[in-house]
Motif scaffolding. Structure first.
Motif, PDB file in Angstrom:
ATOM      1  N   PRO A 149       0.834  -1.224   0.000  1.00  0.00           N
ATOM      2  CA  PRO A 149       0.000   0.000   0.000  1.00  0.00           C
ATOM      3  C   PRO A 149       0.860   1.262   0.000  1.00  0.00           C
ATOM      4  O   PRO A 149       0.497   2.244  -0.659  1.00  0.00           O
ATOM      5  CB  PRO A 149      -0.800  -0.132   1.293  1.00  0.00           C
ATOM      6  N   GLU A 150       2.004   1.226   0.665  1.00  0.00           N
ATOM      7  CA  GLU A 150       2.859   2.419   0.703  1.00  0.00           C
ATOM      8  C   GLU A 150       3.371   2.748  -0.687  1.00  0.00           C
ATOM      9  O   GLU A 150       3.410   3.914  -1.094  1.00  0.00           O
ATOM     10  CB  GLU A 150       4.073   2.188   1.622  1.00  0.00           C
ATOM     11  N   LEU A 151       3.721   1.669  -1.422  1.00  0.00           N
ATOM     12  CA  LEU A 151       4.245   1.875  -2.774  1.00  0.00           C
ATOM     13  C   LEU A 151       3.172   2.503  -3.657  1.00  0.00           C
ATOM     14  O   LEU A 151       3.439   3.440  -4.430  1.00  0.00           O
ATOM     15  CB  LEU A 151       4.683   0.527  -3.333  1.00  0.00           C
ATOM     16  N   ILE A 152       1.953   2.018  -3.525  1.00  0.00           N
ATOM     17  CA  ILE A 152       0.861   2.556  -4.341  1.00  0.00           C
ATOM     18  C   ILE A 152       0.572   4.003  -3.934  1.00  0.00           C
ATOM     19  O   ILE A 152       0.361   4.877  -4.786  1.00  0.00           O
ATOM     20  CB  ILE A 152      -0.372   1.646  -4.196  1.00  0.00           C
ATOM     21  N   ALA A 153       0.648   4.257  -2.622  1.00  0.00           N
ATOM     22  CA  ALA A 153       0.415   5.623  -2.164  1.00  0.00           C
ATOM     23  C   ALA A 153       1.488   6.550  -2.706  1.00  0.00           C
ATOM     24  O   ALA A 153       1.205   7.693  -3.117  1.00  0.00           O
ATOM     25  CB  ALA A 153       0.402   5.650  -0.636  1.00  0.00           C
ATOM     26  N   GLU A 154       2.731   6.039  -2.754  1.00  0.00           N
ATOM     27  CA  GLU A 154       3.814   6.872  -3.257  1.00  0.00           C
ATOM     28  C   GLU A 154       3.570   7.241  -4.713  1.00  0.00           C
ATOM     29  O   GLU A 154       3.757   8.385  -5.131  1.00  0.00           O
ATOM     30  CB  GLU A 154       5.132   6.108  -3.108  1.00  0.00           C
TER      31      GLU A 154
ATOM     32  N   PRO B 126       3.117  10.502  -9.634  1.00  0.00           N
ATOM     33  CA  PRO B 126       3.284   9.487 -10.701  1.00  0.00           C
ATOM     34  C   PRO B 126       4.576   9.683 -11.473  1.00  0.00           C
ATOM     35  O   PRO B 126       5.155   8.729 -11.970  1.00  0.00           O
ATOM     36  CB  PRO B 126       2.070   9.710 -11.598  1.00  0.00           C
ATOM     37  N   LEU B 127       5.023  10.897 -11.654  1.00  0.00           N
ATOM     38  CA  LEU B 127       6.259  11.123 -12.411  1.00  0.00           C
ATOM     39  C   LEU B 127       7.317  11.664 -11.478  1.00  0.00           C
ATOM     40  O   LEU B 127       6.997  12.132 -10.378  1.00  0.00           O
ATOM     41  CB  LEU B 127       5.997  12.140 -13.528  1.00  0.00           C
ATOM     42  N   GLY B 128       8.542  11.603 -11.886  1.00  0.00           N
ATOM     43  CA  GLY B 128       9.606  12.159 -11.078  1.00  0.00           C
ATOM     44  C   GLY B 128      10.414  11.078 -10.379  1.00  0.00           C
ATOM     45  O   GLY B 128      10.353   9.900 -10.746  1.00  0.00           O
ATOM     46  N   GLN B 129      11.164  11.544  -9.388  1.00  0.00           N
ATOM     47  CA  GLN B 129      12.050  10.599  -8.725  1.00  0.00           C
ATOM     48  C   GLN B 129      11.277   9.742  -7.727  1.00  0.00           C
ATOM     49  O   GLN B 129      10.442  10.229  -6.980  1.00  0.00           O
ATOM     50  CB  GLN B 129      13.151  11.358  -7.985  1.00  0.00           C
ATOM     51  N   HIS B 130      11.580   8.385  -7.772  1.00  0.00           N
ATOM     52  CA  HIS B 130      10.843   7.449  -6.918  1.00  0.00           C
ATOM     53  C   HIS B 130      11.796   6.670  -6.041  1.00  0.00           C
ATOM     54  O   HIS B 130      13.005   6.722  -6.224  1.00  0.00           O
ATOM     55  CB  HIS B 130      10.038   6.460  -7.774  1.00  0.00           C
ATOM     56  N   SER B 131      11.184   5.935  -5.119  1.00  0.00           N
ATOM     57  CA  SER B 131      11.978   5.033  -4.287  1.00  0.00           C
ATOM     58  C   SER B 131      12.496   3.866  -5.144  1.00  0.00           C
ATOM     59  O   SER B 131      12.015   3.654  -6.271  1.00  0.00           O
ATOM     60  CB  SER B 131      11.126   4.474  -3.149  1.00  0.00           C
ATOM     61  N   ASP B 132      13.412   3.131  -4.607  1.00  0.00           N
ATOM     62  CA  ASP B 132      14.041   2.042  -5.375  1.00  0.00           C
ATOM     63  C   ASP B 132      13.008   1.013  -5.811  1.00  0.00           C
ATOM     64  O   ASP B 132      12.960   0.612  -6.974  1.00  0.00           O
ATOM     65  CB  ASP B 132      15.113   1.378  -4.512  1.00  0.00           C
ATOM     66  N   ALA B 133      12.122   0.605  -4.881  1.00  0.00           N
ATOM     67  CA  ALA B 133      11.153  -0.446  -5.193  1.00  0.00           C
ATOM     68  C   ALA B 133      10.228  -0.001  -6.311  1.00  0.00           C
ATOM     69  O   ALA B 133       9.995  -0.728  -7.284  1.00  0.00           O
ATOM     70  CB  ALA B 133      10.361  -0.797  -3.938  1.00  0.00           C
ATOM     71  N   LEU B 134       9.720   1.228  -6.199  1.00  0.00           N
ATOM     72  CA  LEU B 134       8.776   1.709  -7.215  1.00  0.00           C
ATOM     73  C   LEU B 134       9.479   1.847  -8.558  1.00  0.00           C
ATOM     74  O   LEU B 134       8.912   1.520  -9.603  1.00  0.00           O
ATOM     75  CB  LEU B 134       8.194   3.055  -6.767  1.00  0.00           C
TER      76      LEU B 134
END
Lengths: 308, 511
Positions: B422-427, B432-440
């Motif tokens: 859920p955290e990944l989806i919330a992120e 939606p665009l730009g810099q993301h966490s490693d998992a995403l």
């Protein structure tokens, strides 16, 4: 032909019949040719020999006065040999049957293993006891008696009677007991028997013990005439195998008929001065070859088709 | 300035068969292959293949057994002259027994006749050859033809019942043949003073070399030549016309008969020819020992020979030779052990028979079967499917890279599934665009790399200034338009991005 010869022939037939029926039963029920039957024979012979050494003086001490010491010793030796044979049957069961009975190529592999067991037992006996021949005490009686004006050896008559009785008991047991029913079911169709809930493993064990016991009995009986030695089992094994072939593998009546025929041929060949004892095996094999050429499945052979 | 040190280049060998002997011939050259004189056969079974990855021509050795034969026999030939006298003798005996066993294999394996009369044939022809030499004065070079002739005749007699009798019946019957022969020979009056044996036979070894080193070496080389000749006979019968007829009969007797193969006659031919060869070996046996005695016919001798072919594996020439080597080494090489030798031999026999289905030479095939069975068991036991390619499907896929790629893809999906929280989806919803966490980032990269049919498109609906967005799914087929996924309208581009992301996540979790 005088009566002594006939009795001698029946005597040989009794001993060979014990071996042949063992081999034949084992082939038809378990599907293996037991080449270690000769080793069972020699092993039981040694067991009987040591039992006789141990129990001989004891029997004389306890029963010497009553005159029952010899028969008691005879029964004891016979029982020891039967137990030793059955024990060896268990060994064969454990090594040559239990390990590979449901694996590929079982008939050839079990033949190889029993052959190796035979060789190994002979060599071990040779190692342990040396090549000297040992004589069993003549516990089944000595001398001759006259019957209808013919002289007959006592021990041969005892052998014939004992074998007939024991074989008869075994056959009755096979026909009328629950276990015998299972064995006959496995003989007819191993797969069908398994489907009916008869475990082939549990049935093979009594068969092996039974055939081993028969070989042990044969060892004691024949050792009255022939000495106990490591290689004593070779000739009975070959005779038993060829008689089982002659009678048709898997057929008990055929084996009995074959044993009687071969016994008579052996006795007759030995008695004819022109041929003599040296030609016994030669004549036997020639006879068996001729019979098998006419009847390729032996005298009573019928089970091979169903086995395929 | 000194030139910069180049890092050392290392090439890793990849693939499942990287040790396979592979030649890289020049593609423009004509392939010249040597042939065995007078035949169409090649010396080695080279096969030309084209490597789909490197697009190069390659040559691969299909059957490496000739190499093993050359190494084994060549090693024996080269090493033996440097051994002790006793070892040379053992090597010579090994060669003679191997020759007997190779021919016996021909009878049991190729012809399928379970005959145990081998030593009877060897012994009888040996006696005949020795008698011809000693009593009739036949010179030694003619002894082997005499032996072969006697073997042929004996083979003819023995072959007669083999058509009528069942395998086992015939085997046990032939056990008696040796006994018959022994009695027959022992009754010959002329031999009685020598206890049934014939001594003082002429030999290819000169009399004054007897038991000297040159004599032993000559004996070994002759025995080696005998073994080679036996292998040649095996090859000529087993792999040429007769052997092929019988191979067809082994596969399906009725069918081969229907196609006009008279396999019974072929069997008899193989039997008779092999008996002739055994007869020649018997004559050689006599010449080697310069005498022959009734011990040839003993059951123990036969059983020892049987142990040899059984340990090696019935029906193969290499099995016969390997088994002979093992048993001869134990039996003749450890003489000081006494009766324990035979017990060791039987222990080896029991061990091989308990573990191997068909002797030592069958171990390789047995292990492969075992491995394949375990593989398919594991495959069947897996509850979760996907990714792997079934063997029947794999033959249809030309590019084998695809086979592995599907497995790899499955593994990646499994790892990504575990990372979707859920955290990944919330992120993703927040940005939606730009810099993301490693998992995403990993998940999004996987989505980007996906194939066209798996992807979605965003369709703008209405005016540019006040537009809403819809999500479409690609059909994946050229010329076929995308289809609308659902009726939902998204107010902003970011919402539409997130909707596509959710759909892809859904697809991923459902796969």
């Amino acid at each position: 032909m005088d009566a002594g010869l006939i009795v001698y022939a029946l005597y040989l037939a009794a001993i060979y019949g014990l071996m042949a029926i063992g081999i034949s039963l084992l082939w038809s029920s378990v599907g293996m040719v037991n080449m270690a039957h000769g080793a069972t024979f020699a092993f039981a012979g040694y067991a009987a020999y040591f039992a006789a050494i141990w129990a001989g003086p004891l029997a004389k001490d306890w029963l010497g006065a009553t005159g029952w010491s010899q028969p008691a010793l005879a029964v004891f030796i016979g029982l020891v040999a039967i137990c030793a044979g059955a024990l060896f049957g268990v060994v064969i069961y454990l090594v040559a049957y239990l390990t590979i009975h449901d694996k590929q190529n079982f008939p050839v592999r079990s033949l190889i293993i029993t052959l190796a067991l035979n060789l190994a037992t002979v060599q071990m006996l040779l190692w342990a006891f040396g090549p000297q021949q040992k004589a069993l005490p003549r516990v089944f009686g000595v001398g001759r008696f006259d019957w209808l004006g013919m002289s007959i050896r006592v021990d041969q008559v005892v052998t014939i009677v004992a074998t007939t009785l024991l074989l008869g008991t075994v056959l009755v047991w096979l026909r009328h007991s629950r276990r015998g029913l299972e064995i006959r079911a496995v003989m007819q169709n191993a797969e069908g028997a398994a489907l009916c809930g008869i475990s082939s493993r549990k049935t093979a064990l009594p068969i092996m013990m039974l055939t081993g016991a028969l070989a042990g009995l044969a060892a004691v009986l024949l050792s009255q005439n022939v000495f106990v030695s490591p290689t004593a089992g070779v000739t009975p094994l070959i005779k038993g195998l060829t008689i089982a072939l002659l009678g048709g593998l898997g057929s008990v009546p055929g084996a009995v008929a074959g044993a009687v025929l071969i016994g008579f041929i052996e006795a007759a060949t030995g008695a004819i001065p022109f041929l003599g004892q040296r030609y016994v095996l030669f004549v036997q094999f020639t006879f068996i070859v001729c019979v098998l050429l006419i009847r390729p499945r032996g005298l009573g052979g019928l089970l091979d088709e169903t086995r395929e | 300035m000194a030139p910069q040190q180049q890092p050392e280049k290392r090439f890793y060998e990849v693939g499942r068969r990287r040790h396979e002997i592979t030649l890289m011939p020049d593609g423009t050259e004509v392939w010249r292959r040597g042939r065995v004189p007078l035949t169409k056969r090649h010396w080695l079974a080279w096969r030309g293949v084209s490597n789909p990855k490197s697009l190069r021509r390659e040559r691969r050795l299909l059957d490496k057994r000739p190499l093993w034969w050359t190494i084994g026999l060549g090693g024996l030939l080269v090493a033996t002259p440097f051994l002790s006298d006793q070892a040379i003798n053992i090597a010579a005996i090994f060669c003679i027994f191997s020759a007997i066993n190779v021919i016996w294999t021909l009878i049991i394996g190729t012809a399928g006749i379970f005959s145990l009369a081998t030593m009877a044939v060897v012994g009888m022809s040996g006696y005949a050859a020795a008698a011809a030499n000693v009593y009739l004065g036949v010179p030694w070079p003619l002894m082997m033809p005499v032996g072969a002739l006697v073997g042929l005749v004996l083979g003819g007699f023995l072959a007669l019942p083999s058509t009528r009798l069942d395998g086992l019946y015939y085997a046990l019957l032939t056990l008696g043949v040796a006994e018959i022969c022994r009695v027959f020979v022992s009754q010959i009056k002329a031999l009685a003073p020598a206890n049934g044996s014939i001594n003082q036979v002429d030999s290819f070894i000169p009399a004054d070399w007897l038991l000297q080193r040159p004599g032993l070496l000559l004996g070994f080389f002759a025995a080696f030549a005998l073994l080679l000749a036996a292998l040649l006979v095996f090859r000529l019968i087993n792999s040429e016309r007769l052997g092929l007829l019988l191979q067809a009969a082994r596969e399906d007797e009725a069918f081969s008969e229907a196609t006009g193969i008279d396999y019974r006659r072929a069997r008899l031919w193989v039997f008779v020819l092999s008996s002739g060869a055994l007869g020649a070996i018997g004559a050689f046996y006599v010449m080697f020992y310069r005498s022959i005695s009734l011990a040839v016919f003993s059951l123990d001798q036969l059983l020892l020979l049987f142990a040899m072919i059984v340990i090696g594996g019935l029906g193969r020439s290499e099995g016969a030779v390997i088994g002979t080597a093992i048993v001869v080494l134990i039996d003749k090489g450890m003489l000081d052990l006494g009766p324990l030798r035979i017990i060791i031999v039987t222990a080896v026999m029991i061990g091989v028979a308990l573990t191997a289905h068909n002797g030592l030479t069958g171990v390789r095939a047995q292990f492969r079967n075992f491995r394949n069975r375990k593989k398919s068991e594991r495959r069947a036991a897996r509850t979760e499917k996907g990714g792997e390619v079934m063997p029947e499907e794999a033959t249809e896929i030309a590019d084998k890279q695809q086979v592995y790629y599907r497995l790899f893809d499955k593994r990646i999906r499994d790892r990504l599934k575990a990372q979707i929280t859920p955290e990944l989806i919330a992120e993703h919803k927040a940005k939606p665009l730009g810099q993301h966490s490693d998992a995403l980032d990993r998940v999004l990269n996987y989505f980007r790399r996906g194939e066209m049919p798996d992807k979605y498109a965003i369709l703008r609906v209405g005016e540019y200034t006040s537009s809403t967005y819809k999500v479409l799914a690609f059909s994946g087929r050229p010329g076929h338009p995308p289809r609308v996924v659902d009726d939902k309208l998204y107010a902003t581009m970011d919402e539409a991005y997130h909707a596509v992301f959710l759909l892809r996540v859904n697809d991923l979790l459902a796969s």
